[in-house]
Design an enzyme around this catalytic site. Structure first.
Site, short mmCIF file in Angstrom:
data_model
loop_
_atom_site.label_atom_id
_atom_site.label_comp_id
_atom_site.label_asym_id
_atom_site.label_seq_id
_atom_site.Cartn_x
_atom_site.Cartn_y
_atom_site.Cartn_z
N GLU A 100 8.78 3.53 13.22
CA GLU A 100 9.43 4.27 12.36
C GLU A 100 10.30 5.55 12.20
OE1 GLU A 100 9.89 1.22 9.25
OE2 GLU A 100 7.74 1.13 9.70
N CYS B 196 -2.37 2.16 6.76
CA CYS B 196 -2.87 1.78 7.91
C CYS B 196 -3.76 2.71 9.13
CB CYS B 196 -1.24 1.38 8.80
SG CYS B 196 0.17 0.90 6.71
N GLU C 151 4.53 -4.12 12.64
CA GLU C 151 3.57 -2.63 12.67
C GLU C 151 2.34 -2.88 12.06
OE1 GLU C 151 2.97 0.57 10.35
OE2 GLU C 151 1.21 0.03 11.07
N SER D 225 -1.02 -6.99 7.70
CA SER D 225 -1.34 -7.41 8.74
C SER D 225 -1.18 -8.36 9.71
CB SER D 225 -2.94 -8.77 7.56
OG SER D 225 -1.53 -10.01 7.91
N GLY E 109 1.53 -11.45 10.54
CA GLY E 109 2.12 -10.22 11.87
C GLY E 109 2.71 -11.40 12.89
N ASN F 12 0.88 -0.98 -0.05
CA ASN F 12 -0.25 0.22 0.06
C ASN F 12 0.70 1.41 -0.25
OD1 ASN F 12 1.32 -0.88 2.65
ND2 ASN F 12 -1.31 0.05 3.74
P1 ADP Z 1 -1.45 -7.48 3.65
O1 ADP Z 1 0.00 -6.38 4.31
O2 ADP Z 1 -1.19 -7.38 2.53
O3 ADP Z 1 -2.55 -7.90 4.36
P2 ADP Z 1 0.11 -9.49 4.78
O4 ADP Z 1 0.37 -9.16 5.60
O5 ADP Z 1 -0.85 -11.25 4.70
O6 ADP Z 1 -0.80 -9.17 3.96
O7 ADP Z 1 1.56 -9.87 3.94
C1 ADP Z 1 2.26 -8.72 4.61
C2 ADP Z 1 3.61 -9.66 3.61
O8 ADP Z 1 3.90 -10.54 4.13
C3 ADP Z 1 3.32 -9.94 2.25
O9 ADP Z 1 4.88 -9.24 1.65
C4 ADP Z 1 3.26 -10.89 1.97
O10 ADP Z 1 4.26 -11.79 0.76
C5 ADP Z 1 3.89 -11.15 2.92
N1 ADP Z 1 3.59 -12.74 4.04
C6 ADP Z 1 2.33 -13.56 3.60
N2 ADP Z 1 2.79 -14.74 4.56
C7 ADP Z 1 3.93 -15.14 5.05
C8 ADP Z 1 4.64 -15.23 6.11
N3 ADP Z 1 3.99 -16.69 6.96
N4 ADP Z 1 5.70 -14.87 6.65
C9 ADP Z 1 6.70 -13.85 5.89
N5 ADP Z 1 5.88 -13.62 4.98
C10 ADP Z 1 4.45 -13.71 5.00
#
Ligand code: ADP
Length: 501
Positions: free
Chosen positions: A462, A283, A249, A227, A231, A151
């Site tokens: 940050e 966010c 975050e 998300s 996280g 985003n």
């Molecule tokens: P969004 O920010 O679109 O809601 P996420 O929080 O799921 O999506 O993903 C944010 C980032 O974390 C993306 O770059 C995604 O590829 C990566 N990601 C997704 N699953 C994992 C994981 N289990 N471990 C580490 N990184 C991940």
């Protein structure tokens, strides 16, 4: 633009064999921006090794010398601002003015961090003992892993890369698979400006390389904005894999509080921008409007009238006010939350449906939505991450603060009032990392810390001078030049019994 974009490893373009994925335009998914590798942990291993190798030489450079490279990188981003902004609009769906703001944030961050290269850092205190000096300094963590979201596809990589570089680290970025080209082009600017290419590595893909970064023993810090569920996984796996700094975050449920005496026109402008800017996918987007009963109906009516006029459309068209949401899945999730709000008794004043936009086949556009809800409704508490504003009516100022705080997140909040005492009373009691008075919940500036309380994060901030902390370790240094053994707390406060004897 190239149709294939490779990983950047050790200064080389590396396209591993195996599966690939496409980055597409959310407004018209048939418009493929690039094909990229769905990398595995092996690419992360190579990237970490390359980053570590380059980092040794980089960390030996004086901080002001690193800062000069960062300043040059900021100017390289500034020089390509228009192209980058168009790319952000095309790949992340942000309207052009917001996309330009995204890129400008990277420029500002680079300039700010470069300035920090010649600023005082650390603490110096008088020692309690003669002939002794005491101060703190910072040392790099080595290699920083960054898992970045879509985003703010240029701004967020810059918020992380520039401070991490100033702190003397090598970098491995795993950009979101929704906007990987923006991150690649940002890194291209940094490298073209003279930052050693092996220092900033980019590995494309989804959860697999993300997990590999989180687990990698060669990575000293992981920075993750995204998300809350992902996280949580990053935090758990990261901790289990051994000691590293984990800077998280995650999410918000940001509220704008409007008191009865507020300038309602200002509040309408703020809510429009806060709730529907970036299609509500920041966010810090305004997700709740907490308004005193005396002005609630008027405020909602005025806001609905303005919201109805917002133009949904192609983000590349300068007349568009609101672009698409990032993908069809996000649209389904957002509309399901609005449907659930209806079922729970919420009153959808406006929107609540998908909209078709001419010329944007396959794009998912959600009509800006205003829904009047009660405090116990799911939509009043859970993050939506879409153009949906939940309105909650309260009687007293204290009730408003209670409602603002009644969520698991604590990122950003706003208070609209002409009464300075009421504003400051609320500012003191609101439990968020950022509070605005008479301005919407979005719009953080570079020199001050950014982050939140509760489930929004784990305490790191940050931006500002604090931004560098998440990528370095504090080292406390004592130098005793007295030439004799001196004992802190013992020589300065001799044991009483001995004194009496
Ligand atoms: P969004 O920010 O679109 O809601 P996420 O929080 O799921 O999506 O993903 C944010 C980032 O974390 C993306 O770059 C995604 O590829 C990566 N990601 C997704 N699953 C994992 C994981 N289990 N471990 C580490 N990184 C991940």
């Amino acid at each position: 633009m190239d149709q294939r974009i490779a990983n950047r490893i050790g200064g080389l373009a590396v396209f591993p064999d195996g599966p690939t994925f496409d980055s597409t335009n959310p407004a018209r998914p048939a418009d493929v921006i690039a094909t990229l590798p769905s990398s595995t942990g092996a690419a992360v291993d190579d990237a970490v090794a390359a980053a570590r190798e380059a980092q040794r030489e980089w960390a030996a450079r004086p901080v002001p010398a690193r800062a000069e490279m960062i300043a040059a990188a900021a100017e390289a981003v500034a020089a390509r601002k228009d192209d980058l902004a168009r790319l952000v609009a095309r790949e992340a769906g942000k309207i052009l003015v917001e996309a330009a703001g995204d890129v400008q944030e990277a420029v500002d961050m680079g300039r700010f961090v470069a300035g920090q290269g010649r600023a005082a850092a650390g603490e110096t205190v008088p020692s309690e003992l003669p002939g002794k000096l005491a101060w703190t300094t910072r040392q790099p963590v080595g290699v920083v892993g960054m898992i970045t979201p879509w985003n703010f596809p240029v701004a967020i990589p810059s918020w992380k890369c520039f401070p991490a570089l100033l702190a003397g680290n090598g970098i491995v970025i795993k950009p979101s698979e929704e906007a990987p080209v923006c991150a690649d082009r940002f890194v291209e600017c940094v490298v073209d400006a003279g930052v050693p290419a092996g220092l900033v590595n980019v590995v494309h893909g989804a959860a697999e390389p993300g997990t590999a970064i989180t687990l990698h023993p060669g990575i000293g810090a992981v920075s993750f904005p995204g998300s809350a569920p992902t996280g949580g996984v990053v935090a758990a796996t990261g901790m289990a894999a051994g000691p590293k700094l984990l800077s998280l975050e995650l999410g918000g449920k940001n509220a704008m509080m409007v008191l009865a005496d507020a300038d309602l026109e200002l509040a309408v402008e703020g809510a429009l921008f806060g709730a529907f800017g970036t299609a509500g996918q920041r966010c810090t987007s305004t997700s709740r409007l907490v308004v005193q009963r005396a002005v609630a109906d008027e405020l909602v009516a005025r806001l609905a009238e303005r919201t109805e006029k917002l133009m949904l459309g192609d983000p590349l068209d300068p007349s568009t006010d609101v672009g698409p949401v990032i993908n069809a899945r996000a649209g389904e999730r957002i509309l399901a939350m609005v449907a659930a709000a209806r079922e729970e008794g919420g009153d959808v004043v406006l929107g609540g449906e998908a909209v078709t936009v001419a010329g944007c086949d396959g794009g998912t556009f959600v009509a800006p939505t205003i829904v009047r809800v009660e405090r116990n409704h799911t939509i009043a508490r859970k993050e939506v991450f879409g153009p949906v504003l939940a309105v909650l009516v309260v009687d007293e100022v204290a009730d408003a603060v209670d409602v603002v705080n009644d969520t698991e997140y604590g990122l950003s909040a706003a208070v609209y009032t002409r009464n300075i005492a009421a504003a400051l009373w609320a500012v003191e009691r609101i439990d968020t990392g950022i509070v605005y008075v008479n301005a919407p919940t979005i719009g953080a500036e570079i020199p001050l810390p950014f982050g939140g309380t509760k489930h929004t994060g784990n305490g790191f901030r940050e931006a500002g001078t604090r931004g560098i902390e998440q990528f370095s370790h504090v080292k406390t240094v004592y130098v005793d030049y007295s030439g004799r053994l001196q004992k802190a707390q013992i020589d300065t406060h001799p044991f009483e019994a001995e004194e009496q004897s």
